[in-house]
Motif scaffolding. Sequence first.
Motif, PDB file in Angstrom:
ATOM      1  N   LEU A  97      23.914  -6.093  47.290  1.00 32.01           N
ATOM      2  CA  LEU A  97      23.626  -5.989  47.702  1.00 32.01           C
ATOM      3  C   LEU A  97      21.985  -6.598  47.421  1.00 32.01           C
ATOM      4  O   LEU A  97      21.270  -8.113  47.592  1.00 32.01           O
TER       5      LEU A  97
ATOM      6  N   GLY B 299      20.448  -0.607  55.326  1.00 27.65           N
ATOM      7  CA  GLY B 299      21.190  -1.194  55.129  1.00 27.65           C
ATOM      8  C   GLY B 299      21.532  -2.086  56.929  1.00 27.65           C
ATOM      9  O   GLY B 299      20.896  -3.044  57.117  1.00 27.65           O
TER      10      GLY B 299
ATOM     11  N   ALA C 257      16.870  -2.908  52.129  1.00 24.74           N
ATOM     12  CA  ALA C 257      18.149  -3.199  51.556  1.00 24.74           C
ATOM     13  C   ALA C 257      18.244  -3.380  50.522  1.00 24.74           C
ATOM     14  O   ALA C 257      19.569  -3.123  49.673  1.00 24.74           O
TER      15      ALA C 257
ATOM     16  N   ILE D  81      24.102  -7.543  54.625  1.00 28.23           N
ATOM     17  CA  ILE D  81      23.827  -6.458  54.226  1.00 28.23           C
ATOM     18  C   ILE D  81      24.636  -5.348  54.463  1.00 28.23           C
ATOM     19  O   ILE D  81      24.861  -4.592  54.430  1.00 28.23           O
TER      20      ILE D  81
END
Length: 429
Positions: free
Chosen positions: A417, A355, A316, A256
């Motif tokens: 992601l 993130g 995320a 991430i």
Amino acid sequence: MEYKSKDSAAVQEQPVWLQSYIHSPEKQNKLYRRTLMIVVLSQIFGGAGLAAGITVGALLARNMLGTDGFAGVPTALFTLGSAGAALLVGRLSQRFGRRLGLAAGFLAGGLGAIGVVLAAVTDNLILLFASLLIYGSGTATNLQARYAGTDLAASAKRATAVSIAMVSTTLGAVAGPNLVGIMGEFAMSIGVPALAGPFILAAAAYTLAGLVIFFLLRPDPLIVAKAVGEEQKACSSAEAGQLATDRRGVVVGATIMILTQLVMVAIMTMTPVHMGHHGHHLNEVGLVIGIHVGAMYLPSLVTGLLVDKAGRTAMAVASGVTLLAAGLLAAFAPADSLFLLIAALALLGLGWNFGLISGTTLIVDATLPSDRAKVQGTVDVLVALSGATGGVLSGIIAAYSSYAALSLLGGLLSLLLVPVVIWARRHPS
């Protein structure tokens, strides 16, 4: 000092002061709050040291080299120095505690800034480049300090602890560039080139940050956290909780942070160039980048609460979606639209913020105090190198295609992601 014992007898051999923390959640919580206050103070100084030097690094190199061709060298050296220092600070912290690891990193950054000033005075390029490399230690330590507040934080407060450190960095980062003119005048008054003035501020700021950590970060939160972890290992398995590092969690958290850093740096690096090619003035470029930096750090307190409440994986995914929106907006916005470029770069900073905090919290969740600092240092090396990669590739991609293609590619890359966190949820350790 390391605490590697695995039985209750060894735990009892620990110093009395340490045992008092092991058996007192109240004292642990008090130390957690004190640690956060010290980290905030050090980050204010550290942010000033980071921003003041970076603001004029390229200009100083250009003046000493006599060409624009190598003006990007300082950024490259900062990054390389930051990557190496992240590993060393992590290892030092693991072996001796946060206090010595972070203090050493900040003081090294201050030493590097002093070297830059001496290089400017003597017009010595070799000393300049070597000093810039060492100066990168301050950058790495500034980032590593965000972990110190999480060592004794409860799981439900870890993201908030990270966010508090990041917000405090903003205070110094905003003050540093605003003092460039003042420090330039001061430098000239003592016979030093004006562009070296901000590095005088950086030297003082990093040194103060290191001294704050060295003298005030007592007891060391990581040493206490290690001792608490050893006590848990000595308990029955029903009471011990997490007994091993969750490698899958480390991989997900690192992925991430690496992806968000890569995308953010790539688009951010070429935005001023793109604006310059389409007639935007320097003050407009400064406005866009200033808002971008603000979006990177200022939302941190809210982000921390969201990560703790809504969950790490949800934020995320939000990071990936926000970065995609930023890439699409930057790619398709009319080049003469200042408002849309501001919006795109603000979203880019916000996506990075989501993130970094969610990824950092996942790393803390997945590691034990016995190896946490070492793992964190290694991950931050990869994050720094991903930023360097993004910076280098951005110029190549934009040169051979366009800024729009770069932004679109970055936005699409951030979508990786989503499958990463879905995979992690479907296959927990």
